[in-house]
Design a protein around this motif. Structure first.
Motif, PDB file in Angstrom:
ATOM      1  N   ASP A  57       0.783  -1.199   0.161  1.00  6.06           N
ATOM      2  CA  ASP A  57      -0.010  -0.073  -0.004  1.00  6.06           C
ATOM      3  C   ASP A  57       0.863   1.439   0.044  1.00  6.06           C
ATOM      4  O   ASP A  57       0.593   2.315  -0.729  1.00  6.06           O
ATOM      5  CB  ASP A  57      -0.889   0.164   1.351  1.00  6.06           C
ATOM      6  N   TYR A 478      -4.309  -5.745  -7.881  1.00  5.55           N
ATOM      7  CA  TYR A 478      -5.917  -5.575  -7.954  1.00  5.55           C
ATOM      8  C   TYR A 478      -6.723  -6.753  -8.120  1.00  5.55           C
ATOM      9  O   TYR A 478      -7.796  -6.884  -7.618  1.00  5.55           O
ATOM     10  CB  TYR A 478      -5.937  -4.681  -8.847  1.00  5.55           C
ATOM     11  N   SER A 481      -5.675  -9.757  -4.852  1.00  6.11           N
ATOM     12  CA  SER A 481      -5.617  -9.458  -3.365  1.00  6.11           C
ATOM     13  C   SER A 481      -6.626  -8.440  -3.159  1.00  6.11           C
ATOM     14  O   SER A 481      -6.795  -7.937  -2.051  1.00  6.11           O
ATOM     15  CB  SER A 481      -4.160  -9.386  -2.933  1.00  6.11           C
ATOM     16  N   ASP A 482      -7.125  -7.578  -4.086  1.00  5.27           N
ATOM     17  CA  ASP A 482      -7.825  -6.442  -3.995  1.00  5.27           C
ATOM     18  C   ASP A 482      -9.384  -6.652  -4.325  1.00  5.27           C
ATOM     19  O   ASP A 482      -9.775  -7.548  -4.049  1.00  5.27           O
ATOM     20  CB  ASP A 482      -7.196  -5.305  -4.428  1.00  5.27           C
ATOM     21  N   ARG A 483     -10.056  -5.651  -5.347  1.00  4.63           N
ATOM     22  CA  ARG A 483     -11.304  -5.669  -5.529  1.00  4.63           C
ATOM     23  C   ARG A 483     -11.784  -6.950  -6.258  1.00  4.63           C
ATOM     24  O   ARG A 483     -12.846  -7.231  -6.182  1.00  4.63           O
ATOM     25  CB  ARG A 483     -11.348  -4.325  -6.471  1.00  4.63           C
ATOM     26  N   THR A 546     -10.765  -6.633  -0.323  1.00  4.36           N
ATOM     27  CA  THR A 546      -9.767  -5.501  -0.464  1.00  4.36           C
ATOM     28  C   THR A 546      -8.516  -6.165   0.319  1.00  4.36           C
ATOM     29  O   THR A 546      -8.590  -7.098   0.956  1.00  4.36           O
ATOM     30  CB  THR A 546     -10.387  -4.364   0.495  1.00  4.36           C
ATOM     31  N   MET A 547      -7.601  -5.212  -0.195  1.00  7.37           N
ATOM     32  CA  MET A 547      -6.130  -5.937   0.704  1.00  7.37           C
ATOM     33  C   MET A 547      -6.318  -5.710   2.296  1.00  7.37           C
ATOM     34  O   MET A 547      -5.586  -6.111   2.994  1.00  7.37           O
ATOM     35  CB  MET A 547      -5.036  -4.995   0.097  1.00  7.37           C
TER      36      MET A 547
END
Length: 703
Positions: A57, A478, A481-483, A546-547
């Motif tokens: 991040d 992304y 690991s994210d959205r 989200t992360m």
């Protein structure tokens, strides 16, 4: 070629492929990844480490500040200040866009009750699904036609070209697998050249009835394929691993070419190829219609972006694409409508050559259109020099060839499972015993093709994701690991289900084969491994998308520390390796059983027929889902960090919304395909009930 000779040839192929699986296992079961594949394991290992997420991040924030720079950085800071004072949920990023979108004025609009993105989404995915069918099926339709053709001199000449084409496809797949697992530089080129030239040389000698022994063909193919591949592969230093890969591909190319050239013709292969071609011909019209609809929607709803895209690819969109499309259309209709006339004129070889050229044009068109797709996701760097780059530089991005490989293998898998769907439908619609026997065999062939091509598909995905990580880790994180992490969870769940269903079909199908019971104990143990492996594959590190947890998310939705190892990539790769290996072993058992025992076609358990239909539907859904993940990975950009999406729908949709929309598209396609199969195959036969079916159309029982 008689059955005894075929059985003698099988162990050689099995030994070659088992060696590849053994190397794969060593690479992925090792406690620490070797340096040659650190590019694959390195970025992916971050999936299970929360402290790495926090570091990423901070890195992402610094990277974005450095890249945008200057006025954009100042405006972004001002924008963040305003957002902090106002409502936190308000997104004002479109006010400070860069690139061609900065002067864009948008209005909220919809069409037929659908928003601009959803309508474009539906048109694009329907077009891609029909295109995948007409590109995937012809690849093995030509091989089926070759297997069903009498070995006249004209056919033998055509087989030389067909074998070279098959050698290219197989060489690319084996080469990529070696490049990923062992880290062989330019492994795909070693595989392509070695397999293709081995197929050419062995087929040429076979045409003159030389080198008829399969072992001699393997030796000659391995030697000549390697000798030719090494100077054609641009590497500074020749490595032993590259030479071994070239030898393997040369042996495979020589063996397959020899087996195909001297195979005994079987009319059921000819009938299968002809019936599938009828469906392809009708689907080609739907491909053109949905493609036209997609273009129309883009011109109306995204006029500024489509203008920008055409301006960057003028030769591709104004010259290459129309030319390739027209040529493919001409060759397609020649291939479809010249089948019976050329057969009656004893010119089968010309028809096979026409089919090979149809595949070449189709694959060329696929690769050409993948250029703009990868340009939108990974535009070539440096971005500030993009306007000065040539068109070829914008096509040949870092992810262009990986996407070509992935879609090539994916289309082949899709085509195989759709043949299984056709066989299942026609089996259910048939009343005569001979017809049920034949379409039971068609379903068996479709599943074999789908499973065989699906086995290397994860390797194609690895190389594609690796290139995305190397281009910009933000995109990869992304997705993983994210959205889109929950999107990938659904993908893993579906892939595991498809592998399980394929093995279930083989299990059910083997129950109609005499003396196949000896394989059942091993297969039962394999099913346990499949369930465990599939479970590990789709087990996430955490259950929020989200992360790091955001407001409204439960921070406790994380795997306990004692189970966190299940989310590590070493566990995922081990599970994937187990899935592929067990499936391959069951595939070998199934092949041996069909060759050594009497197969009672037409007496399969109805569960097997419905599993075939499920596999076809699941594969269609998976293709649409993966396309959705790839498109949404650009976040709020049309062209990543170049052309901003300023429409009201620049956000990532929810999992439920995406799933519902994809399912609606897939059901639409599936219903149209069902009607097409009925009109192309079932309806013409219902009008000719009085005509008897030739006895040779029914599959011969294995002795």
């Amino acid at each position: 070629m008689d059955s005894s000779r075929t059985l003698q040839n099988k162990p050689l192929l099995f030994k070659i492929i088992l060696v590849l699986l053994f190397v794969y296992g060593l690479a992925h079961l090792a406690p620490q990844p070797v340096s040659s594949i650190s590019g694959i394991w390195g970025p992916s290992s971050a999936l299970a480490q929360d402290d790495e997420f926090e570091e990423f991040d901070e890195f992402e924030e610094e990277e974005e500040g450095e890249e945008e720079g200057g006025d954009e950085e100042a405006s972004a800071e001002g924008e963040e200040g305003e957002a902090a004072e106002g409502e936190e949920e308000e997104d004002l990023s479109y006010l400070t866009d860069i690139g061609p979108a900065k002067d864009h004025e948008f209005e909220p609009y919809s069409f037929m009750g659908l928003s601009n993105r959803k309508f474009t989404w539906a048109a694009a995915q329907l077009h891609i699904l029909f295109a995948s069918f007409i590109l995937g099926c012809p690849m093995f339709v030509v091989i089926m036609e070759v297997m069903g053709a009498r070995r006249t001199q004209g056919v033998r000449k055509a087989i030389i070209l067909a074998n070279v084409f098959l050698g290219i496809l197989i060489g690319v797949v084996i080469g990529i697998t070696g490049e990923i697992i062992v880290g062989i530089h330019h492994g795909v080129l070693y595989g392509l050249w070695a397999c293709a030239f081995a197929a050419l040389i062995v087929s040429f000698l076979n045409y003159f009835h030389r080198l008829m022994n399969v072992k001699a063909a393997a030796v000659v193919g391995g030697i000549f394929g390697t000798v030719i591949a090494i100077p054609l592969t641009p590497v500074e230093h020749i490595e032993v691993s590259g030479v071994i890969l070239a030898i393997i591909n040369g042996v495979v190319g020589g063996v397959l070419s020899n087996m195909i050239m001297f195979a005994k013709s079987d009319f059921k292969f000819e009938r299968l190829a002809h019936e599938i071609t009828k469906v392809i011909g009708m689907c080609y019209s739907f491909t053109a219609l949905t493609g036209g609809l997609f273009l129309f929607v883009m011109l109306v709803l995204y006029q500024d972006f489509i203008t920008y895209l055409v301006a960057n690819f003028p030769v591709l969109f104004l010259v290459a694409y129309p030319t390739l499309f027209i040529l493919e259309t001409i060759v397609m209709y020649i291939y479809v409508y010249s089948w019976d006339p050329l057969n009656q004129a004893n010119k089968k070889g010309r028809h096979i050559v026409c089919g090979v050229f149809l595949n070449i044009l189709g694959l060329t068109l696929l690769c050409a259109l993948d250029g703009p797709a990868t340009f939108m996701q990974t535009p070539p760097k440096p971005l500030d020099e993009l306007a000065n780059m040539g068109e070829w530089s914008k096509i040949a991005t870092s992810t262009w060839m990986p996407l070509n490989y992935h879609r090539l293998v994916g289309n082949g898998t899709f085509g195989g499972y759709m043949v299984g769907v056709i066989g299942a439908y026609m089996y259910l619609w048939s009343n005569k015993r001979e017809e049920k026997e034949y379409y039971d065999w068609v379903g068996y062939m479709g599943n074999n093709i789908g499973v065989a091509i699906m086995i290397p598909l994860p390797a194609m995905g690895y190389i594609y994701v690796r290139e995305i990580y190397e281009y910009d880790a933000t995109i990869g994180m992304y997705i993983m690991s994210d959205r889109e992490s929950m999107f990938m969870l659904v993908q893993g769940l579906l892939v595991g289900t498809m592998f399980s269903a394929s093995n279930i079909y083989m299990w059910v199908s083997m129950k109609r084969i005499e003396n196949a019971q000896r394989f059942f104990p091993a297969m039962k143990f394999g099913f346990i491994l499949i369930v465990i492996s599939a479970t590990i594959w789709f087990t996430p590190r955490r259950f929020f998308a989200t992360m790091m947890p955001e407001p409204g998310m439960n921070p406790d939705m994380v795997l306990p520390d004692n189970l966190a190892f299940l989310a590590l990539m070493i566990s995922k790769n081990t599970a994937a390796f187990a899935l592929v290996t067990v499936t391959f072993i069951n595939y070998i058992f199934y092949t041996i059983a069909t060759k050594t025992g009497k197969v009672h076609y037409g007496k399969i358990n109805p569960l097997g027929i419905y599993v075939l239909i499920f596999l076809g539907f699941a594969d269609i859904w998976l293709m649409s889902w993966m396309g959705t993940i790839r498109e949404l990975s650009r976040m709020n950009w049309h062209v990543y960090k170049v052309f901003k999406d300023v429409t009201p729908e620049k956000f990532a949709p929810t999992l439920a919304e995406s799933g519902f929309h994809v399912t609606t598209i897939v059901w639409t396609f599936f219903i149209i395909m069902t009607a097409t199969i009925w009109l192309a195959i079932k309806y013409p036969k219902s009008k000719k009930k009085s005509e008897s079916i030739p006895a040779q159309t029914a599959p011969q029982m294995a002795e």
